[in-house]
Design a protein around this motif. Structure first.
Motif, PDB file in Angstrom:
ATOM      1  N   THR A 210       0.879  -1.069   0.000  1.00 33.93           N
ATOM      2  CA  THR A 210       0.027   0.018   0.039  1.00 33.93           C
ATOM      3  C   THR A 210       0.758   1.054   0.043  1.00 33.93           C
ATOM      4  N   ASN A 211       2.099   1.055  -0.426  1.00 33.25           N
ATOM      5  CA  ASN A 211       3.052   2.185  -0.349  1.00 33.25           C
ATOM      6  C   ASN A 211       2.606   3.671  -0.978  1.00 33.25           C
ATOM      7  N   ALA A 212       2.021   3.292  -2.294  1.00 31.94           N
ATOM      8  CA  ALA A 212       1.666   4.220  -3.028  1.00 31.94           C
ATOM      9  C   ALA A 212       0.413   5.252  -2.198  1.00 31.94           C
ATOM     10  N   LEU A 213      -0.394   4.734  -1.299  1.00 28.50           N
ATOM     11  CA  LEU A 213      -1.172   5.496  -0.651  1.00 28.50           C
ATOM     12  C   LEU A 213      -0.462   5.822   0.683  1.00 28.50           C
ATOM     13  N   ASP A 214       0.266   5.202   1.247  1.00 29.87           N
ATOM     14  CA  ASP A 214       1.096   5.544   2.540  1.00 29.87           C
ATOM     15  C   ASP A 214       1.930   6.616   2.015  1.00 29.87           C
ATOM     16  N   GLY A 215       2.332   6.885   0.903  1.00 32.62           N
ATOM     17  CA  GLY A 215       3.197   8.146   0.695  1.00 32.62           C
ATOM     18  C   GLY A 215       2.327   9.077   0.485  1.00 32.62           C
ATOM     19  N   GLU A 216       1.238   9.020   0.074  1.00 32.17           N
ATOM     20  CA  GLU A 216       0.013  10.279  -0.073  1.00 32.17           C
ATOM     21  C   GLU A 216      -0.224  10.709   1.451  1.00 32.17           C
ATOM     22  N   PHE A 217      -0.484   9.768   2.291  1.00 34.34           N
ATOM     23  CA  PHE A 217      -0.604  10.202   3.722  1.00 34.34           C
ATOM     24  C   PHE A 217       0.344  10.849   4.202  1.00 34.34           C
ATOM     25  N   ALA A 218       1.789  10.533   3.970  1.00 32.66           N
ATOM     26  CA  ALA A 218       2.948  11.170   4.571  1.00 32.66           C
ATOM     27  C   ALA A 218       2.903  12.716   3.903  1.00 32.66           C
ATOM     28  N   HIS A 219       2.742  12.872   2.454  1.00 32.41           N
ATOM     29  CA  HIS A 219       2.728  14.184   1.792  1.00 32.41           C
ATOM     30  C   HIS A 219       1.758  15.008   2.665  1.00 32.41           C
ATOM     31  N   LEU A 220       0.460  14.552   2.691  1.00 28.75           N
ATOM     32  CA  LEU A 220      -0.718  15.388   3.190  1.00 28.75           C
ATOM     33  C   LEU A 220      -0.196  15.684   4.795  1.00 28.75           C
ATOM     34  N   LYS A 221       0.398  15.056   5.357  1.00 30.62           N
ATOM     35  CA  LYS A 221       0.724  15.248   7.023  1.00 30.62           C
ATOM     36  C   LYS A 221       1.812  16.458   6.905  1.00 30.62           C
ATOM     37  N   ASN A 222       2.659  16.297   6.014  1.00 26.23           N
ATOM     38  CA  ASN A 222       3.754  17.224   6.014  1.00 26.23           C
ATOM     39  C   ASN A 222       3.094  18.526   5.557  1.00 26.23           C
ATOM     40  N   LYS A 223       2.496  18.693   4.728  1.00 28.64           N
ATOM     41  CA  LYS A 223       1.529  19.921   4.239  1.00 28.64           C
ATOM     42  C   LYS A 223       0.667  20.470   5.442  1.00 28.64           C
ATOM     43  N   LEU A 224       0.233  19.610   6.457  1.00 30.66           N
ATOM     44  CA  LEU A 224      -0.868  20.051   7.382  1.00 30.66           C
ATOM     45  C   LEU A 224       0.033  20.685   8.592  1.00 30.66           C
ATOM     46  N   ARG A 225       1.460  20.076   8.465  1.00 33.54           N
ATOM     47  CA  ARG A 225       2.079  20.342   9.638  1.00 33.54           C
ATOM     48  C   ARG A 225       2.809  21.997   9.296  1.00 33.54           C
ATOM     49  N   ASN A 226       2.827  22.542   8.258  1.00 37.63           N
ATOM     50  CA  ASN A 226       3.055  23.825   7.852  1.00 37.63           C
ATOM     51  C   ASN A 226       1.801  24.711   8.496  1.00 37.63           C
ATOM     52  N   HIS A 227       0.707  24.309   8.963  1.00 33.98           N
ATOM     53  CA  HIS A 227      -0.647  24.989   9.028  1.00 33.98           C
ATOM     54  C   HIS A 227      -1.246  24.438  10.565  1.00 33.98           C
ATOM     55  N   ASN A 228      -0.101  24.153  11.476  1.00 38.35           N
ATOM     56  CA  ASN A 228      -0.352  24.152  12.840  1.00 38.35           C
ATOM     57  C   ASN A 228      -1.647  25.045  13.415  1.00 38.35           C
ATOM     58  N   GLY A 229      -2.458  24.318  14.268  1.00 37.94           N
ATOM     59  CA  GLY A 229      -3.359  25.286  14.821  1.00 37.94           C
ATOM     60  C   GLY A 229      -4.805  25.357  14.196  1.00 37.94           C
ATOM     61  N   LEU A 230      -4.790  24.442  12.933  1.00 37.15           N
ATOM     62  CA  LEU A 230      -6.064  24.598  12.111  1.00 37.15           C
ATOM     63  C   LEU A 230      -7.220  23.913  13.072  1.00 37.15           C
ATOM     64  N   ASN A 231      -8.363  24.641  12.921  1.00 42.86           N
ATOM     65  CA  ASN A 231      -9.396  23.909  13.760  1.00 42.86           C
ATOM     66  C   ASN A 231      -9.828  22.516  12.974  1.00 42.86           C
ATOM     67  N   LYS A 232     -10.529  21.742  13.439  1.00 45.92           N
ATOM     68  CA  LYS A 232     -11.251  20.411  12.781  1.00 45.92           C
ATOM     69  C   LYS A 232     -11.957  20.831  11.461  1.00 45.92           C
ATOM     70  N   GLN A 233     -12.639  21.696  11.461  1.00 46.48           N
ATOM     71  CA  GLN A 233     -13.502  22.291  10.118  1.00 46.48           C
ATOM     72  C   GLN A 233     -12.671  22.599   9.260  1.00 46.48           C
ATOM     73  N   ARG A 234     -11.469  23.326   9.280  1.00 44.22           N
ATOM     74  CA  ARG A 234     -10.671  23.848   8.499  1.00 44.22           C
ATOM     75  C   ARG A 234      -9.513  22.825   7.825  1.00 44.22           C
TER      76      ARG A 234
END
Length: 245
Positions: A210-234
């Motif tokens: 499932t590496n192709a999807l796991d890689g997308e998850f890692a990419h998403l979390k790296n992007k979210l890490r640049n926006h710490n503090g977002l509430n759940k809806q955002r």
């Protein structure tokens, strides 16, 4: 952005909140599904279904807990869209490998390696465990025939060791001395029929992980890490924009 456009942070947030996500409505006719779930804290995760052939995201569900019922719901929603599911690749959680009939299901070899690592640790102390861990780490380098042959040879070689029992002096009851080693070995034997499904359907080009999807998850979390503090809806809106399904 607030400095660039000479307005307050709240004004930028209000504008972003009004942005409408354009969802993908163009899906392939035939797909090899990779499905898995990732979490963004306790009780908040997203279950995602991706096509390994085109790289398209097919469906997603926000979840509190990962369940087979929700995976089945996702597969049903994909079928409703008129998409032909040729195969499924998943992590091998209990009950998932037998979730549907008449569709080849491949267990992620990387997840199997992780399961064995959890039982044996990265630095096992017995020769039997060292050998089994090494054998498991060769999963992606050998075919089913060779792997099964090596696993059977290992079992024959260490059969007496596997069956050793320890007696509890107070109760007189016995238990297997090397329980974690047995659990790792039994996991391999139990999952073997799903670890090389991709070999039986070569024309479908099913991935073995499932590496192709796991890689997308890692990419998403790296992007979210640049926006710490977002509430759940955002955060949900951010994830919606990432997957667009």
């Amino acid at each position: 952005m607030s400095k660039k456009y000479h307005c307050s942070n709240k004004t930028i947030q209000r504008i972003v909140d009004k942005v409408t996500i354009q969802y993908n409505k163009d899906f392939p006719d035939k797909v090899n599904i990779i499905m898995d779930t990732t979490y963004f804290g306790r009780g908040f995760g997203v279950m995602v279904f991706k096509d390994s052939i085109t790289g398209s995201f097919l469906y997603k569900i926000y979840v509190k807990n990962e369940t087979n019922k929700l995976y089945l719901k996702g597969l049903e929603q994909i079928r409703i869209r008129g998409i032909n599911i040729q195969s499924i690749v998943c992590d091998g959680r209990k009950g998932l490998l037998t979730l549907v009939d008449n569709i080849p299901i491949q267990m992620c070899q990387f997840h199997q390696i992780q399961i064995v690592n959890r039982y044996l640790t990265k630095k096992p102390k017995t020769y039997a465990a060292v050998e089994l861990r090494t054998l498991t780490h060769n999963l992606s380098k050998v075919d089913k025939l060779d792997f099964e042959k090596e696993l059977n040879a290992w079992e024959t070689r260490w059969k007496s060791f596997l069956n050793e029992r320890t007696f509890h002096e107070d109760t007189g009851k016995s238990f297997y001395t090397h329980k974690r080693l047995r659990s790792a070995w039994l996991s391999l034997k139990r999952n073997l029929k799903w670890l090389f499904v991709f070999e039986d359907y070569k024309v479908l080009k099913i991935p073995n992980t499932t590496n192709a999807l796991d890689g997308e998850f890692a990419h998403l979390k790296n992007k979210l890490r640049n926006h710490n503090g977002l509430n759940k809806q955002r955060k949900i809106k951010f994830i919606d924009g990432f997957f667009k399904v």
